[in-house]
Design an enzyme around this catalytic site. Structure first.
Site, PDB file in Angstrom:
ATOM      1  N   ASN A 181       0.806  -1.224   0.000  1.00 50.22           N
ATOM      2  CA  ASN A 181       0.000   0.000   0.000  1.00 50.22           C
ATOM      3  C   ASN A 181       0.840   1.277   0.000  1.00 50.22           C
ATOM      4  OD1 ASN A 181      -1.513  -2.113   2.129  1.00 50.22           O
ATOM      5  ND2 ASN A 181      -2.674  -1.481   0.332  1.00 50.22           N
ATOM      6  N   ILE A 211       0.887   6.764  -0.052  1.00 48.24           N
ATOM      7  CA  ILE A 211       0.182   5.762   0.737  1.00 48.24           C
ATOM      8  C   ILE A 211      -1.243   5.591   0.215  1.00 48.24           C
ATOM      9  CG2 ILE A 211      -0.598   5.143   3.068  1.00 48.24           C
ATOM     10  CD1 ILE A 211       1.584   7.201   4.063  1.00 48.24           C
ATOM     11  N   CYS A 212      -1.641   4.340   0.031  1.00 52.46           N
ATOM     12  CA  CYS A 212      -3.018   4.027  -0.345  1.00 52.46           C
ATOM     13  C   CYS A 212      -3.777   3.696   0.938  1.00 52.46           C
ATOM     14  CB  CYS A 212      -3.049   2.839  -1.313  1.00 52.46           C
ATOM     15  SG  CYS A 212      -4.721   2.439  -1.860  1.00 52.46           S
ATOM     16  N   LEU A 213      -4.560   4.661   1.398  1.00 50.94           N
ATOM     17  CA  LEU A 213      -5.320   4.512   2.626  1.00 50.94           C
ATOM     18  C   LEU A 213      -6.621   5.297   2.453  1.00 50.94           C
ATOM     19  CD1 LEU A 213      -5.231   3.396   5.565  1.00 50.94           C
ATOM     20  CD2 LEU A 213      -4.163   5.558   6.224  1.00 50.94           C
TER      21      LEU A 213
END
Length: 172
Positions: free
Chosen positions: A77, A84-86
């Protein structure tokens, strides 16, 4: 109003630090934070300390903070640029969320990578194909790119565990 919100959050972060996380506002820009997150226990990143940068846009708290890893990390992620993939940094952002919530969510993401919603597709594929091998690679990369804060502001990156052990001894 946003300045007051930011000031209150900053004061709370300093007065009630989150275990394993330090976030210090930059002396020259109160909207920019130097962040260090300790790798969570029982995760591939245990023993590492990761430097991140957090920036609050002018629209904050109506818009999510911008956060990225400055330390290299092998995580499905997080891409090579540290993005950041959040979900809470994107479409699930709410003005009710705070800086500490974002940092705790990132720390939790270190404990529970989500290869089904990747930003680093190659790492996600490895995680799906052979999770134990991906975890081992994450641990190796954590050792190879160990980071530590010195005096709360400097960043020292060690490329091997020998220097990391020397740093730990020096800090005792």
């Amino acid at each position: 109003m946003t300045g007051i919100v930011r000031l209150c959050e900053t004061q709370r972060l300093m007065a009630e630090p989150v275990p394993g996380i330090t976030a210090t506002p930059d002396e020259g820009n109160a909207r920019y934070f130097h962040v260090f997150i300790a790798g969570p226990q029982d995760s591939p990143f245990e023993g590492g300390t990761f430097k991140l940068e957090l920036f609050l846009p002018e629209e904050y708290p109506m818009a999510a903070p911008k956060v990225r890893f400055m330390t290299k990390i092998y995580h499905p992620n997080v891409d090579k640029l540290g993005r950041i993939c959040l979900d809470i940094l994107k479409d699930k952002w709410s003005p009710a969320l705070q800086i500490r919530t974002v940092l705790l969510s990132i720390q939790a993401l270190l404990s529970a990578p989500n290869p089904d919603d990747p930003l680093a597709n190659d790492v996600a594929e490895q995680w799906k194909k052979n999770e134990s091998q991906a975890i081992e690679t994450g641990e190796e990369k954590c050792d190879n790119f160990f980071c530590a804060s010195v005096g709360g502001t400097e960043l020292v990156t060690y490329s091997d565990s020998k220097h990391r052990q020397m740093w730990h001894r020096a800090m005792k």
